[in-house]
Scaffold this motif. Sequence first.
Motif, mmCIF file in Angstrom:
data_model
loop_
_atom_site.group_PDB
_atom_site.id
_atom_site.type_symbol
_atom_site.label_atom_id
_atom_site.label_comp_id
_atom_site.label_asym_id
_atom_site.label_seq_id
_atom_site.Cartn_x
_atom_site.Cartn_y
_atom_site.Cartn_z
ATOM 1 N N PRO A 474 -50.475 -10.266 -9.566
ATOM 2 C CA PRO A 474 -50.336 -9.263 -10.658
ATOM 3 C C PRO A 474 -49.513 -9.989 -11.825
ATOM 4 C CG PRO A 474 -49.797 -8.188 -8.753
ATOM 5 C CD PRO A 474 -50.088 -9.627 -8.271
ATOM 6 N N LEU A 475 -48.501 -10.561 -11.656
ATOM 7 C CA LEU A 475 -47.545 -11.302 -12.765
ATOM 8 C C LEU A 475 -48.506 -12.089 -13.453
ATOM 9 C CD1 LEU A 475 -44.963 -11.323 -14.247
ATOM 10 C CD2 LEU A 475 -43.934 -12.777 -12.503
ATOM 11 N N GLN A 476 -49.307 -13.063 -12.798
ATOM 12 C CA GLN A 476 -49.925 -14.071 -13.333
ATOM 13 C C GLN A 476 -50.947 -13.535 -14.458
ATOM 14 O OE1 GLN A 476 -48.695 -14.111 -10.351
ATOM 15 N NE2 GLN A 476 -48.382 -16.146 -9.468
ATOM 16 N N ALA A 477 -51.477 -12.476 -13.791
ATOM 17 C CA ALA A 477 -52.610 -12.052 -14.621
ATOM 18 C C ALA A 477 -52.217 -11.035 -15.823
ATOM 19 C CB ALA A 477 -53.517 -10.727 -13.692
ATOM 20 N N PHE A 478 -51.011 -10.622 -15.692
ATOM 21 C CA PHE A 478 -50.268 -9.901 -16.790
ATOM 22 C C PHE A 478 -49.983 -10.938 -17.818
ATOM 23 C CE2 PHE A 478 -46.543 -8.801 -19.005
ATOM 24 C CZ PHE A 478 -46.723 -7.414 -19.321
ATOM 25 N N CYS A 479 -49.307 -12.097 -17.482
ATOM 26 C CA CYS A 479 -49.293 -13.129 -18.329
ATOM 27 C C CYS A 479 -50.305 -13.656 -19.248
ATOM 28 C CB CYS A 479 -48.563 -14.415 -17.708
ATOM 29 S SG CYS A 479 -46.793 -14.081 -17.185
ATOM 30 N N GLU A 480 -51.545 -13.621 -18.292
ATOM 31 C CA GLU A 480 -52.895 -13.923 -18.893
ATOM 32 C C GLU A 480 -53.266 -13.054 -19.980
ATOM 33 O OE1 GLU A 480 -56.875 -15.997 -17.262
ATOM 34 O OE2 GLU A 480 -56.621 -13.697 -16.740
ATOM 35 N N LEU A 481 -52.997 -11.781 -19.817
ATOM 36 C CA LEU A 481 -53.604 -10.587 -20.631
ATOM 37 C C LEU A 481 -52.539 -10.730 -21.898
ATOM 38 C CD1 LEU A 481 -54.557 -7.719 -20.973
ATOM 39 C CD2 LEU A 481 -52.513 -6.748 -20.150
ATOM 40 N N VAL A 482 -51.419 -11.011 -21.994
ATOM 41 C CA VAL A 482 -50.653 -10.923 -23.247
ATOM 42 C C VAL A 482 -50.616 -12.606 -23.934
ATOM 43 C CG1 VAL A 482 -49.321 -8.864 -22.373
ATOM 44 C CG2 VAL A 482 -48.500 -11.116 -21.945
ATOM 45 N N GLY A 483 -51.139 -13.315 -23.205
ATOM 46 C CA GLY A 483 -51.133 -14.756 -23.762
ATOM 47 C C GLY A 483 -49.859 -15.712 -23.319
ATOM 48 N N ILE A 484 -49.223 -15.429 -22.505
ATOM 49 C CA ILE A 484 -48.196 -16.389 -22.029
ATOM 50 C C ILE A 484 -48.362 -17.090 -21.054
ATOM 51 C CG2 ILE A 484 -45.924 -16.141 -20.776
ATOM 52 C CD1 ILE A 484 -45.513 -13.215 -21.707
ATOM 53 N N ASN A 485 -47.812 -18.362 -21.126
ATOM 54 C CA ASN A 485 -47.954 -19.430 -20.191
ATOM 55 C C ASN A 485 -46.957 -19.216 -19.413
ATOM 56 O OD1 ASN A 485 -48.517 -21.785 -18.718
ATOM 57 N ND2 ASN A 485 -48.908 -23.119 -20.337
ATOM 58 N N PRO A 486 -46.953 -19.082 -18.112
ATOM 59 C CA PRO A 486 -45.669 -19.089 -17.426
ATOM 60 C C PRO A 486 -45.097 -20.262 -17.338
ATOM 61 C CG PRO A 486 -47.507 -17.954 -16.241
ATOM 62 C CD PRO A 486 -48.173 -18.645 -17.249
ATOM 63 N N MET A 487 -45.765 -21.473 -17.224
ATOM 64 C CA MET A 487 -45.166 -22.693 -17.358
ATOM 65 C C MET A 487 -44.069 -22.981 -18.419
ATOM 66 S SD MET A 487 -46.253 -24.235 -14.711
ATOM 67 C CE MET A 487 -46.168 -26.100 -14.836
ATOM 68 N N ASP A 488 -44.385 -22.227 -19.525
ATOM 69 C CA ASP A 488 -43.431 -22.240 -20.755
ATOM 70 C C ASP A 488 -41.856 -21.670 -20.332
ATOM 71 O OD1 ASP A 488 -45.191 -23.672 -21.933
ATOM 72 O OD2 ASP A 488 -46.273 -21.798 -23.051
ATOM 73 N N ASP A 489 -41.953 -20.702 -19.358
ATOM 74 C CA ASP A 489 -40.702 -19.900 -19.056
ATOM 75 C C ASP A 489 -39.806 -20.963 -18.069
ATOM 76 O OD1 ASP A 489 -40.692 -18.043 -21.065
ATOM 77 O OD2 ASP A 489 -42.027 -16.958 -19.927
ATOM 78 N N ASP A 490 -38.488 -20.691 -17.690
ATOM 79 C CA ASP A 490 -37.886 -21.340 -16.784
ATOM 80 C C ASP A 490 -38.074 -20.647 -15.476
ATOM 81 O OD1 ASP A 490 -35.413 -19.418 -16.230
ATOM 82 O OD2 ASP A 490 -35.617 -19.600 -18.283
ATOM 83 N N LEU A 491 -38.175 -21.242 -14.361
ATOM 84 C CA LEU A 491 -38.389 -20.361 -13.063
ATOM 85 C C LEU A 491 -37.404 -19.349 -12.821
ATOM 86 C CD1 LEU A 491 -40.086 -20.587 -10.504
ATOM 87 C CD2 LEU A 491 -38.325 -22.078 -9.523
ATOM 88 N N GLU A 492 -36.268 -19.245 -13.127
ATOM 89 C CA GLU A 492 -35.201 -18.085 -13.096
ATOM 90 C C GLU A 492 -35.758 -16.900 -13.914
ATOM 91 O OE1 GLU A 492 -30.780 -16.952 -13.365
ATOM 92 O OE2 GLU A 492 -31.417 -18.771 -13.716
ATOM 93 N N HIS A 493 -35.971 -17.152 -15.075
ATOM 94 C CA HIS A 493 -36.902 -15.966 -15.871
ATOM 95 C C HIS A 493 -38.095 -15.440 -15.289
ATOM 96 C CE1 HIS A 493 -37.233 -13.873 -19.532
ATOM 97 N NE2 HIS A 493 -38.619 -14.225 -19.645
ATOM 98 N N TYR A 494 -39.057 -16.294 -14.892
ATOM 99 C CA TYR A 494 -40.276 -15.781 -14.142
ATOM 100 C C TYR A 494 -39.800 -15.060 -12.684
ATOM 101 C CZ TYR A 494 -45.115 -16.350 -12.830
ATOM 102 O OH TYR A 494 -46.562 -15.928 -12.515
ATOM 103 N N ASN A 495 -38.763 -15.548 -11.940
ATOM 104 C CA ASN A 495 -38.492 -14.765 -10.756
ATOM 105 C C ASN A 495 -37.933 -13.428 -11.133
ATOM 106 O OD1 ASN A 495 -39.350 -16.928 -9.101
ATOM 107 N ND2 ASN A 495 -37.259 -18.080 -9.172
#
Length: 596
Positions: A474-495
């Motif tokens: 779900p979260l990765q799909a959400f990021c794809e929807l809004v054009g965010i690359n999860p790799m650009d954020d730090d791990l804590e922010h993603y968690n």
Amino acid sequence: MEGGDVVPRMFRALVESAEKKFARVRDLPAYGSGAPTEHYFHKVFKAYMRLWKFQQENRGKLLDSGLQRWEIGEIASRIGQLYFSQYMRTSEARFLFESYIFYEAILNRKYFEGSAKDRGVRFKELRFYARFLTVSLILNRSEMVKLLVDRFKSLVDDSKSTFADTNFKEWKLVVQELVRFTKADFSSLIVRPLRYCAFFDSYPLSHPYVARFHANKVLKFQDALLTSYHKNEVKFAELTLDTFRMMQCLEWEPSGSFYQKTQAESREDGLLADQSLTSGLIDINLAADMMDPNLPPNPKKAVLYRPSVPHLIAVIAKIIEELPSESVILLYLSASGSTGQTSSSLMGSSTSSRKFVKPTALSQTSQKQISSLHENHTSGKGDSTGYFENYLWLGPSRTGGLNNLYPGDLIPFTRRPLFIIIDSDNSHAFKVLQGAERGERCALLLSPLRPLFKKPSSGAMRNGSQFTFFLAAPLQAFCELVGINPMDDDLEHYNDAESIISTAFSEWEIMLCTTTSLDLVWAQVLSDPFLRRLLLRFIFCRAVFTLFCLREDSDQYLPVCLPELPDSFSPNSISVQPVIRRLANHLKVANYFRVR
């Protein structure tokens, strides 16, 4: 001289016998169960154990007679292939682990080294890499996949130069498929696995409610059928990205020690005396280290690669025939669709056997289930033309009815409980199944007709079907929807973002277990962790799509569930909308959503 020929002749005879038994098992249908199938597998395992032991005990004489290391590697590769095929039939993780260990040993011992001298051996090596890659992908062994991809690409390049008179175009296409698949796949495996993991997917606050929940009727989930077909879809070999994601969604995550597992050294002659089906050829402790003995068995999954519709119907009929009482089967279909075209030849094409299905593979009960299509076409509730008007394409459209799956094709199987997921631009055509059931009401999760993206040019199929992606990650799909690359954020922010979703799912679980207005169709499967997780993710997906800045024709961009869930789970409810707002604010994309 004759005495010296005895060992080589015996070895060749054992190889031939094992190969014949292997071919017999390989041709067995990848669905259904029963004693005959297990009998064949025991026989072929026994044949290979005997062969392996013989070559160990007579290694010196065999080498003197001309035995090549690649021949040993080929035997081990066959065993790995056999374990993998057994995993695909049973979904038992132990077989997948055994397959991985065998392939890893072949790689480490360099059995195929020197294949540049023989074109036939080179092809065997290429097939070994392709099979090992498939196993490593399913096990999410990302480091091994990277290593194998690099070696595989180098091997194909070397093959083109070393065997210049041979066309390696097919293998070049395999490399292209592989690169595309890994690029799409690993974007969804950054933080957490797709498999059900107690650490991520079991919520302490809601657990007591789930444990106490008991509907008037409770169904067990033990069987699933998965298939997908899209033009130019992401795939590797016979595994599409959509079915790959759904496969993993319906399995337990193995013990955490699997990810910390150090490279274990196998004995060169590593045959044990154990004659069981799953050991005997390697050290069983290696596979045991990867497994959590407390985990329940995985649901069995029939994963079909581009089946004809008659073949698909035959497999569903076989599974349903063997379905235990008080059980539910999950049907996952991901495909493009067409509307408004009827087919007068449907009955003939839907019941023809073709080469894909041997008539002997179907019992009398299965034949009756398929023949009842005609009954449903001419009688029953509602407008029967709606059952056979819109359809999914499960293959190239030029082949006509053999690849057209109509909603009405599924009606005979509603005599048993069905949990149906349709991911298609024509998914809403399957709404007609509600009220047309022949005994058991089915649960339906239907995708939007069109995908949504902040940047539409990103394409619906580049990373697989969007709806399936939301159900799997779900979260990765959400990021794809809004054009965010999860790799650009730090791990804590993603968690932290994952925590927002997990907290919401825990609260929604409690609501599902305590509401008095939940339809029995959902209540009777709520105790199953896999189906419950899919339902929670559907609620999240629907809310995200609804609150995203949509066009006027918004219905095309929204998923549907039937029967409907209580209003407390609607996207604009006080229990759902704030979750999307918190997540959007956290990821700094609130301007894309219509939330108060």
